[in-house]
Design a protein around this motif. Structure first.
Motif, PDB file in Angstrom:
ATOM      1  N   GLU A  33      40.719  32.784  50.807  1.00  0.00           N
ATOM      2  CA  GLU A  33      40.223  31.420  51.294  1.00  0.00           C
ATOM      3  C   GLU A  33      38.762  31.268  50.401  1.00  0.00           C
ATOM      4  O   GLU A  33      38.661  29.926  49.932  1.00  0.00           O
ATOM      5  CB  GLU A  33      39.898  31.308  52.680  1.00  0.00           C
ATOM      6  CG  GLU A  33      39.585  30.076  53.341  1.00  0.00           C
ATOM      7  CD  GLU A  33      39.794  30.082  54.986  1.00  0.00           C
ATOM      8  OE1 GLU A  33      38.590  30.129  55.430  1.00  0.00           O
ATOM      9  OE2 GLU A  33      40.747  30.269  55.490  1.00  0.00           O
ATOM     10  N   GLU A  34      37.881  31.826  50.451  1.00  0.00           N
ATOM     11  CA  GLU A  34      36.747  31.594  49.575  1.00  0.00           C
ATOM     12  C   GLU A  34      36.793  31.350  48.176  1.00  0.00           C
ATOM     13  O   GLU A  34      36.002  30.601  47.572  1.00  0.00           O
ATOM     14  CB  GLU A  34      35.745  32.931  49.767  1.00  0.00           C
ATOM     15  CG  GLU A  34      35.133  32.905  51.214  1.00  0.00           C
ATOM     16  CD  GLU A  34      34.312  34.215  51.283  1.00  0.00           C
ATOM     17  OE1 GLU A  34      33.208  34.050  51.723  1.00  0.00           O
ATOM     18  OE2 GLU A  34      34.803  35.426  51.011  1.00  0.00           O
ATOM     19  N   LYS A  35      37.720  32.028  47.639  1.00  0.00           N
ATOM     20  CA  LYS A  35      38.234  31.853  46.168  1.00  0.00           C
ATOM     21  C   LYS A  35      38.726  30.639  46.027  1.00  0.00           C
ATOM     22  O   LYS A  35      38.341  30.158  44.592  1.00  0.00           O
ATOM     23  CB  LYS A  35      39.309  32.794  45.613  1.00  0.00           C
ATOM     24  CG  LYS A  35      38.797  34.398  45.523  1.00  0.00           C
ATOM     25  CD  LYS A  35      40.150  35.193  45.296  1.00  0.00           C
ATOM     26  CE  LYS A  35      39.809  36.687  45.123  1.00  0.00           C
ATOM     27  NZ  LYS A  35      40.920  37.576  44.857  1.00  0.00           N
ATOM     28  N   LEU A  36      39.246  29.986  46.864  1.00  0.00           N
ATOM     29  CA  LEU A  36      39.698  28.609  46.537  1.00  0.00           C
ATOM     30  C   LEU A  36      38.598  27.518  46.058  1.00  0.00           C
ATOM     31  O   LEU A  36      38.753  26.475  45.478  1.00  0.00           O
ATOM     32  CB  LEU A  36      40.545  27.991  47.599  1.00  0.00           C
ATOM     33  CG  LEU A  36      41.851  28.835  47.755  1.00  0.00           C
ATOM     34  CD1 LEU A  36      42.763  28.317  49.043  1.00  0.00           C
ATOM     35  CD2 LEU A  36      42.830  28.734  46.623  1.00  0.00           C
ATOM     36  N   SER A  37      37.604  27.709  46.920  1.00  0.00           N
ATOM     37  CA  SER A  37      36.421  26.815  46.760  1.00  0.00           C
ATOM     38  C   SER A  37      35.100  27.290  46.062  1.00  0.00           C
ATOM     39  O   SER A  37      34.130  26.613  46.193  1.00  0.00           O
ATOM     40  CB  SER A  37      36.004  26.320  48.138  1.00  0.00           C
ATOM     41  OG  SER A  37      35.719  27.239  49.005  1.00  0.00           O
ATOM     42  N   THR A  38      35.236  28.518  45.481  1.00  0.00           N
ATOM     43  CA  THR A  38      33.968  29.001  44.896  1.00  0.00           C
ATOM     44  C   THR A  38      34.117  29.391  43.664  1.00  0.00           C
ATOM     45  O   THR A  38      35.012  29.875  43.221  1.00  0.00           O
ATOM     46  CB  THR A  38      33.692  30.345  45.630  1.00  0.00           C
ATOM     47  OG1 THR A  38      33.374  30.166  47.260  1.00  0.00           O
ATOM     48  CG2 THR A  38      32.181  31.029  45.115  1.00  0.00           C
ATOM     49  N   THR A  39      33.239  28.685  42.644  1.00  0.00           N
ATOM     50  CA  THR A  39      33.416  29.109  41.442  1.00  0.00           C
ATOM     51  C   THR A  39      32.358  30.066  40.580  1.00  0.00           C
ATOM     52  O   THR A  39      31.153  30.394  41.352  1.00  0.00           O
ATOM     53  CB  THR A  39      32.926  27.630  40.626  1.00  0.00           C
ATOM     54  OG1 THR A  39      31.622  27.043  40.879  1.00  0.00           O
ATOM     55  CG2 THR A  39      34.034  26.673  40.663  1.00  0.00           C
ATOM     56  N   SER A  46      37.099  30.336  38.844  1.00  0.00           N
ATOM     57  CA  SER A  46      37.088  30.898  40.184  1.00  0.00           C
ATOM     58  C   SER A  46      36.522  32.128  40.316  1.00  0.00           C
ATOM     59  O   SER A  46      36.674  33.031  39.608  1.00  0.00           O
ATOM     60  CB  SER A  46      38.617  30.769  40.916  1.00  0.00           C
ATOM     61  OG  SER A  46      39.046  29.494  40.694  1.00  0.00           O
TER      62      SER A  46
END
Length: 54
Positions: A33-39, A46
């Motif tokens: 879930e965190e990978k989807l919105s964190t760069t 990602s």
């Protein structure tokens, strides 16, 4: 201090954390879930890891 990193920049993130804090860092995987919105803090990919202090 938290740094987000992709696979490519994890070595750099660990080195920079040690240089700035003079302490051994913790490296954890981000949840799916965190990978989807964190760069990555160093590029636009990602993030896979978070590097932080204990």
């Amino acid at each position: 201090m938290k740094t987000y990193s992709c696979e490519t920049h994890i070595d750099h993130a660990l080195d920079m954390h040690v240089a700035e804090t003079e302490k051994f860092p913790m490296m954890d995987f981000l949840s799916e879930e965190e990978k989807l919105s964190t760069t990555c803090s160093y590029c636009e990919q990602s993030a896979t890891y978070v590097v932080s202090s204990k």
